[in-house]
Design a protein around this motif. Structure first.
Motif, PDB file in Angstrom:
ATOM      1  N   PHE A 367      -5.712  -2.148   5.179  1.00 36.30           N
ATOM      2  CA  PHE A 367      -4.875  -1.434   4.207  1.00 36.30           C
ATOM      3  C   PHE A 367      -4.920   0.066   4.472  1.00 36.30           C
ATOM      4  O   PHE A 367      -3.883   0.736   4.545  1.00 36.30           O
ATOM      5  CB  PHE A 367      -5.343  -1.730   2.781  1.00 36.30           C
ATOM      6  N   ASP A 368      -6.130   0.603   4.599  1.00 38.06           N
ATOM      7  CA  ASP A 368      -6.278   2.042   4.806  1.00 38.06           C
ATOM      8  C   ASP A 368      -5.544   2.496   6.066  1.00 38.06           C
ATOM      9  O   ASP A 368      -4.877   3.541   6.075  1.00 38.06           O
ATOM     10  CB  ASP A 368      -7.755   2.415   4.908  1.00 38.06           C
ATOM     11  N   TYR A 371      -1.582   2.084   5.539  1.00 40.63           N
ATOM     12  CA  TYR A 371      -1.083   3.070   4.568  1.00 40.63           C
ATOM     13  C   TYR A 371      -0.990   4.453   5.202  1.00 40.63           C
ATOM     14  O   TYR A 371      -0.039   5.206   4.960  1.00 40.63           O
ATOM     15  CB  TYR A 371      -2.004   3.103   3.348  1.00 40.63           C
ATOM     16  N   SER A 372      -1.972   4.796   6.029  1.00 35.10           N
ATOM     17  CA  SER A 372      -2.032   6.139   6.610  1.00 35.10           C
ATOM     18  C   SER A 372      -1.232   6.277   7.899  1.00 35.10           C
ATOM     19  O   SER A 372      -0.964   7.404   8.346  1.00 35.10           O
ATOM     20  CB  SER A 372      -3.489   6.527   6.897  1.00 35.10           C
ATOM     21  N   TRP A 381       8.635   3.335   3.595  1.00 35.63           N
ATOM     22  CA  TRP A 381       8.531   3.977   2.275  1.00 35.63           C
ATOM     23  C   TRP A 381       9.902   4.215   1.650  1.00 35.63           C
ATOM     24  O   TRP A 381      10.015   4.240   0.420  1.00 35.63           O
ATOM     25  CB  TRP A 381       7.779   5.297   2.393  1.00 35.63           C
ATOM     26  N   ARG A 401       4.590  -3.330   3.979  1.00 40.43           N
ATOM     27  CA  ARG A 401       4.493  -2.882   2.588  1.00 40.43           C
ATOM     28  C   ARG A 401       4.342  -4.086   1.650  1.00 40.43           C
ATOM     29  O   ARG A 401       3.694  -3.987   0.603  1.00 40.43           O
ATOM     30  CB  ARG A 401       5.713  -2.047   2.205  1.00 40.43           C
ATOM     31  N   LEU A 404       0.696  -4.627   1.804  1.00 41.40           N
ATOM     32  CA  LEU A 404       0.052  -3.561   1.040  1.00 41.40           C
ATOM     33  C   LEU A 404       0.129  -3.835  -0.463  1.00 41.40           C
ATOM     34  O   LEU A 404      -0.836  -3.622  -1.199  1.00 41.40           O
ATOM     35  CB  LEU A 404       0.725  -2.223   1.350  1.00 41.40           C
ATOM     36  N   GLN A 408      -2.931  -4.295  -3.172  1.00 46.62           N
ATOM     37  CA  GLN A 408      -3.023  -3.532  -4.407  1.00 46.62           C
ATOM     38  C   GLN A 408      -3.166  -4.459  -5.623  1.00 46.62           C
ATOM     39  O   GLN A 408      -3.929  -4.174  -6.550  1.00 46.62           O
ATOM     40  CB  GLN A 408      -1.793  -2.639  -4.577  1.00 46.62           C
ATOM     41  N   TRP A 458       5.168  -0.244  -5.876  1.00 47.62           N
ATOM     42  CA  TRP A 458       5.006  -0.829  -4.552  1.00 47.62           C
ATOM     43  C   TRP A 458       6.191  -1.693  -4.096  1.00 47.62           C
ATOM     44  O   TRP A 458       6.423  -1.823  -2.900  1.00 47.62           O
ATOM     45  CB  TRP A 458       3.708  -1.632  -4.495  1.00 47.62           C
ATOM     46  N   LYS A 464       6.850   6.620  -0.936  1.00 46.44           N
ATOM     47  CA  LYS A 464       5.471   6.213  -0.659  1.00 46.44           C
ATOM     48  C   LYS A 464       4.650   6.257  -1.940  1.00 46.44           C
ATOM     49  O   LYS A 464       4.506   7.322  -2.567  1.00 46.44           O
ATOM     50  CB  LYS A 464       4.856   7.139   0.386  1.00 46.44           C
ATOM     51  N   LEU A 467      -1.902   6.632  -4.104  1.00 43.32           N
ATOM     52  CA  LEU A 467      -3.082   5.841  -4.438  1.00 43.32           C
ATOM     53  C   LEU A 467      -3.750   6.458  -5.653  1.00 43.32           C
ATOM     54  O   LEU A 467      -3.934   7.677  -5.733  1.00 43.32           O
ATOM     55  CB  LEU A 467      -4.054   5.808  -3.263  1.00 43.32           C
TER      56      LEU A 467
END
Length: 498
Positions: A367-368, A371-372, A381, A401, A404, A408, A458, A464, A467
């Motif tokens: 995920f990290d 996302y980045s 996004w 996404r 993602l 979440q 989301w 985007k 968090l």
């Protein structure tokens, strides 16, 4: 469904002196099933229960001849209806009587029965046809893929048009019998189980037969013809496993493909512990010849894979992805194509769970990284997964996404509720169709939480999401992806994965 009487001329007006209103006259069915993204895909007026597809195919000329019998029920008083199909039709029978037929647009076959079919009435349609599938263009392209030794009828969202007439939309699922005669020495592979072994026919042809026992969407029904090496096994519960590898694969590709696809039973057994019991009667996979198929597709019971997925070595992530679709996309299918993230988001998240299971990187680490890794103005996004539009139907917002979003949700409700949501979703919607709104409502019901803000950010907002807490999500300035998953994910992006 209650049977309605067909209106006659005498009852077309209000019955004199009785005050009884007349029934509506039989009407042509709609040329589309009602999908906003693809208005002319699928058809109204009837519901299919079974397809019987009987073909002969000659690869050297790419000539296909066939007879498809469709068993259906009229859902209205039916004077005319459509089938989605592009090959050349020689005759159509409706309930054993010759029917008139004509073309409309690039893929609509318009059928006028000799007699009106009453709502609730049985509809048996027999279509005889022939043609060269690779010569037919519809929706701007030809989905039929010729290979050096045969052909591939594999595609999404449309493929049936090039080899059998149908109500081509996942909202109308049916069971299937597929019987294909091909030149001796070739294999013809499709979905499900083999009700009988291949039978040598006269004149140098062998007939292969396949049967799908559970409801199946038309685009998930496939045909692969060529020279294939076949392996067969059974799972612990006795289900047949049938894998096929093109004989045109180089030794290194063959080894990597087999080291991956032969683990299908292992992967699906594990997925069954996460998602619930495997929903179908057979398992397996087909690896196409090199440089033919450019994607992998979750064909029901037996995904088809591009050889390119194995150019860098073994790849169980694509096996986990395509087989997760057996639950998400195949058993629980979209009601309309707008809801495609319900297929691809879950299949992509299954890869993260497979990585976690094998200690190759946690879902949080992935995920990290994901996302980045995308710039703030990337399409992932600026596209809302719950309504991606046709142009982004298979874009990053739907896949990454979507995954993602599920992570979440997992963070918000905790593992116990998250996996209960997943298993309940699969059980309640088994063999049916579903929408995003139904999924989000179930998540709130099981968790007891108001999740509107999470899903709005989301799934529905084209920007985007922020968090809530950097610390809570283990985010770093430049997260490094788990090496195995990152390598495989890059392959997915290059090839395209459905």
């Amino acid at each position: 469904m209650r049977r309605l009487l067909v209106a006659t001329l005498a009852t077309a007006l209000t019955l004199a002196g009785t005050g009884v209103a007349a029934q509506a006259a039989p009407a042509p069915a709609a040329p589309g099933i009602g999908d906003a993204y693809y208005p002319d895909y699928g058809n109204g007026g009837y519901d299919v229960s079974h397809y019987d597809i009987r073909l002969r195919y000659t690869p050297s000329t790419d000539r296909l001849t066939g007879t498809t019998t469709i068993l259906a029920t009229a859902t209205q008083d039916l004077s005319r209806f459509n089938l989605d199909f592009v090959l050349d039709v020689s005759s159509v029978l409706v309930n054993n009587r010759p029917a008139a037929f004509s073309r409309q647009g690039d893929h609509e076959l318009v059928v006028t029965p000799a007699r009106t079919v009453a709502a609730g009435g049985a509809l048996t349609v027999v279509v005889q046809y022939s043609g060269v599938p690779s010569s037919k263009v519809a929706a701007g392209y030809t989905a039929w893929i010729r290979t050096p030794d045969g052909a591939l009828a594999v595609g999404e969202p449309e493929i049936a048009w090039w080899w059998y007439p149908s109500n081509d939309h996942p909202a109308d699922k049916a069971t299937f019998d597929v019987s294909v005669s091909v030149p001796d020495g070739l294999e013809a592979i499709s979905n499900g189980v083999q009700p009988r072994p291949p039978v040598r026919e006269t004149l140098g042809y062998t007939r292969w037969s396949w049967r799908s026992l559970k409801p199946q969407a038309t685009y998930l029904t496939f045909l692969t013809v060529g020279q294939y090496d076949i392996t067969q096994d059974t799972t612990a519960d006795g289900s047949p496993v049938y894998n096929a590898y093109s004989q045109l694969l180089s030794p290194d590709l063959r080894d990597a493909a087999q080291a991956s696809v032969e683990r299908t039973a292992e992967v699906t057994d594990w997925e069954s512990t996460v998602f619930g019991p495997f929903p179908f009667e057979a398992r397996g996979g087909v690896v196409a010849p090199p440089d033919t198929l450019t994607f992998a597709l979750e064909n029901q019971t037996r995904p088809n894979y591009s050889a390119g997925f194995f150019r860098r070595g073994s790849n169980t992530y694509v096996v986990a992805h395509e087989n997760a679709h057996q639950w998400f996309g195949d058993s629980v299918s979209v009601r309309t194509w707008q809801n495609i993230w319900l297929n691809e988001g879950f299949a992509s998240y299954a890869e993260w769970l497979w990585s976690e299971k094998n200690d190759e990187g946690t879902a949080q680490e992935i995920f990290d990284y994901v996302y980045s890794s995308y710039p703030d103005d990337a399409a992932i996004w600026t596209t809302a997964p719950a309504d991606p539009g046709v142009a982004q139907l298979f874009g990053d917002a739907v896949y990454d996404r979507g995954a993602l979003t599920l992570h979440q949700l997992r963070l918000a409700v905790g593992d116990d509720d998250f996996f209960e949501i997943v298993r309940t979703w699969v059980a309640q919607k088994k063999y049916g169709n579903a929408t995003t709104a139904e999924f989000t409502a179930l998540a709130e019901k099981i968790s007891g939480k108001d999740l509107d803000a999470l899903f709005q950010a989301w799934l529905y907002t084209p920007s985007k999401p922020a968090l809530a807490s950097v610390a809570a999500h283990s985010a770093k300035a430049a997260p490094v992806a788990p090496k195995s998953w990152a390598t495989i994910n890059r392959t997915h992006q290059l090839l395209g994965e459905h």
